[in-house]
Design an enzyme around this catalytic site. Structure first.
Site, PDB file in Angstrom:
ATOM      1  N   ASP A 140       0.818  -1.210   0.000  1.00 30.90           N
ATOM      2  CA  ASP A 140       0.000   0.000   0.000  1.00 30.90           C
ATOM      3  C   ASP A 140       0.853   1.261   0.000  1.00 30.90           C
ATOM      4  O   ASP A 140       2.080   1.193   0.155  1.00 30.90           O
ATOM      5  CB  ASP A 140      -0.957   0.002   1.204  1.00 30.90           C
ATOM      6  CG  ASP A 140      -0.294  -0.452   2.496  1.00 30.90           C
ATOM      7  OD1 ASP A 140       0.940  -0.471   2.549  1.00 30.90           O
ATOM      8  OD2 ASP A 140      -1.021  -0.772   3.443  1.00 30.90           O
ATOM      9  N   ASN A 157      -7.382  -2.557  14.537  1.00 31.49           N
ATOM     10  CA  ASN A 157      -8.783  -2.817  14.170  1.00 31.49           C
ATOM     11  C   ASN A 157      -8.899  -4.019  13.221  1.00 31.49           C
ATOM     12  O   ASN A 157      -9.965  -4.282  12.681  1.00 31.49           O
ATOM     13  CB  ASN A 157      -9.410  -1.580  13.522  1.00 31.49           C
ATOM     14  CG  ASN A 157      -8.708  -1.188  12.225  1.00 31.49           C
ATOM     15  OD1 ASN A 157      -7.779  -1.864  11.788  1.00 31.49           O
ATOM     16  ND2 ASN A 157      -9.146  -0.104  11.604  1.00 31.49           N
ATOM     17  N   HIS A 214      -7.192  -4.432  10.376  1.00 30.08           N
ATOM     18  CA  HIS A 214      -6.929  -4.213   8.941  1.00 30.08           C
ATOM     19  C   HIS A 214      -5.661  -4.934   8.499  1.00 30.08           C
ATOM     20  O   HIS A 214      -4.723  -5.105   9.280  1.00 30.08           O
ATOM     21  CB  HIS A 214      -6.903  -2.714   8.580  1.00 30.08           C
ATOM     22  CG  HIS A 214      -5.705  -1.945   9.031  1.00 30.08           C
ATOM     23  ND1 HIS A 214      -5.764  -0.643   9.479  1.00 30.08           N
ATOM     24  CD2 HIS A 214      -4.388  -2.260   9.090  1.00 30.08           C
ATOM     25  CE1 HIS A 214      -4.571  -0.204   9.777  1.00 30.08           C
ATOM     26  NE2 HIS A 214      -3.710  -1.168   9.559  1.00 30.08           N
ATOM     27  N   GLU A 230      -9.692  -1.702   5.586  1.00 26.16           N
ATOM     28  CA  GLU A 230     -10.267  -1.396   6.893  1.00 26.16           C
ATOM     29  C   GLU A 230     -11.528  -2.248   7.112  1.00 26.16           C
ATOM     30  O   GLU A 230     -12.100  -2.771   6.146  1.00 26.16           O
ATOM     31  CB  GLU A 230     -10.636   0.093   6.947  1.00 26.16           C
ATOM     32  CG  GLU A 230      -9.459   1.033   6.723  1.00 26.16           C
ATOM     33  CD  GLU A 230      -8.563   1.190   7.963  1.00 26.16           C
ATOM     34  OE1 GLU A 230      -8.510   0.271   8.799  1.00 26.16           O
ATOM     35  OE2 GLU A 230      -7.920   2.244   8.077  1.00 26.16           O
TER      36      GLU A 230
HETATM   37  C1  F6R Z   1       1.580  -1.255   6.135  1.00 25.71           C
HETATM   38  C2  F6R Z   1       0.256  -1.832   6.280  1.00 25.71           C
HETATM   39  C3  F6R Z   1      -0.496  -1.773   7.561  1.00 25.71           C
HETATM   40  C4  F6R Z   1       0.352  -2.136   8.779  1.00 25.71           C
HETATM   41  C5  F6R Z   1      -0.486  -2.087  10.042  1.00 25.71           C
HETATM   42  C6  F6R Z   1       0.346  -2.370  11.278  1.00 25.71           C
HETATM   43  O1  F6R Z   1       2.074  -1.441   4.828  1.00 25.71           O
HETATM   44  O2  F6R Z   1      -0.231  -2.345   5.335  1.00 25.71           O
HETATM   45  O3  F6R Z   1      -1.585  -2.654   7.469  1.00 25.71           O
HETATM   46  O4  F6R Z   1       0.887  -3.413   8.605  1.00 25.71           O
HETATM   47  O5  F6R Z   1      -1.086  -0.848  10.167  1.00 25.71           O
HETATM   48  O6  F6R Z   1       1.263  -1.342  11.451  1.00 25.71           O
HETATM   49  P1  F6R Z   1       2.376  -1.423  12.577  1.00 25.71           P
HETATM   50  O7  F6R Z   1       3.326  -2.487  12.189  1.00 25.71           O
HETATM   51  O8  F6R Z   1       3.031  -0.061  12.542  1.00 25.71           O
HETATM   52  O9  F6R Z   1       1.675  -1.697  13.852  1.00 25.71           O
END
Ligand code: F6R
Length: 332
Positions: free
Chosen positions: A158, A227, A229, A234
């Protein structure tokens, strides 16, 4: 003859579970996590249409969860699934590591194995705080001559939209800074959704087509949001199929504010691979650490398969390895 082969080919612990179920008069049914079976809406999205192993996985997952409940109740504690720190949920294997560094080393082991099996393969990367210890370990092993990335193609999950690649909060910048600049992956085979593209819908279609035109993701690395995702998919009413332009929820904006001067500066939109894009990867490697991820790991692995918990779709993937620290595993 046929019967004998069937028994021999069956995991012994399954036989024990069935016997235990009979002995305990199915008393565990009250505590059994519900909803492991696929919902009609999941089929409607077509998100899993290519998964021919689905019926088997669903069956296997169901009794694996029952087995896990029995282990938690001490019925099978001598088997030590929790103690051994490898929780086998059938198609999903969960490793529980003592530290964030150990988590990174385990994830690097899993990545290195996939790389050795497919040195010219396509690999999916993620950003966020969690993969950093794994990336540090991959860089260390590369510098020690143990890993070679020269043959691979990469696709990231992403990117914020809109955002300049030169912005130090862009995922493009993050990947260069934390991995790509330190290993020998050819720059012309690095792919991220383009946060500078003039039209996010056209860019989403271009990116999805590029992923689909590739040889297919050998391994997709994922983190998980508090959450549930995965990538920027989301919680929603339906699973997403393809790369799409999406709005970030307030919870994600707040969670990501730690990387920005203030929450106001966090972009409110992103380009993200869809759940189906991710599910088509041959192997999924998900990393999560810290107490903040404990409840969502439980919901994702043992709860309903629902787009309200996007990561729960992984219960239906045929090959998932999850690396947690003890805190993130504490609710399993
Ligand atoms: C990042 C992504 C997000 C993160 C998620 C967890 O490319 O796709 O889904 O993997 O938000 O983020 P952290 O590792 O910072 O807790």
């Amino acid at each position: 003859m046929r019967k004998k082969r069937l028994v021999e080919g069956t995991d012994k612990s399954f036989v024990l579970v069935v016997l235990a179920a009979l002995i305990f008069g199915f008393s565990f049914t009250n505590t059994e996590p519900e909803g492991l079976f696929v919902t009609p809406s999941l089929y409607r999205t077509g998100a899993l249409e290519s998964n021919h192993a689905l019926p088997f996985i669903l069956f296997y997952n169901k009794w694996s969860c029952i087995r896990l409940v029995l282990v938690r109740r001490g019925v099978f504690s001598e088997r030590g699934i929790i103690v051994s720190k490898v929780i086998n949920l059938g198609n999903v294997t969960v490793y529980v590591e003592d530290s964030y560094e150990a988590l990174g080393a385990r994830a690097a082991d899993i990545f290195a194995e996939a790389l050795a099996a497919a040195p010219t393969g396509v690999f999916g990367f993620a950003t966020g705080g969690t993969p950093l210890s794994m990336y540090g370990e991959l860089i260390r092993r590369y510098k020690a001559g143990a890993l070679d990335f020269s043959g691979i193609t990469t696709f990231n999950l992403d990117e914020y939209y809109p955002i300049l690649k030169s912005n130090d909060q862009s995922y493009d910048y993050f990947m260069r800074e934390n991995l790509f600049n330190h290993i020998n992956v050819p720059t012309d085979r690095i792919n991220l959704p383009n946060g500078e593209a003039p039209d996010p819908e056209i860019e989403s279609r271009r990116y999805e087509a590029a992923v689909r035109a590739s040889a297919g993701l050998e391994l997709q690395l994922l983190g998980i949001g508090e959450n549930g995702h995965i990538a920027f998919n989301e919680p929603a009413d339906a699973y997403t199929n393809a790369t799409n332009y999406t709005s970030l929820t307030e919870s994600t904006v707040q969670a990501n504010a730690r990387f920005f001067a203030s929450a106001d500066e966090v972009p409110k939109h992103a380009l993200t691979m869809g759940i189906k894009t991710i599910m088509l990867a041959k192997k999924i490697l998900l990393v999560a650490n810290g107490a903040k991820k404990a409840e969502i790991m439980r919901d994702a692995l043992l709860g309903d398969i629902t787009p309200r918990v996007p990561a729960s779709a992984l219960q239906l993937h045929r090959d998932v390895e999850i690396v947690l620290d003890a805190e993130a595993a504490s609710a399993l």
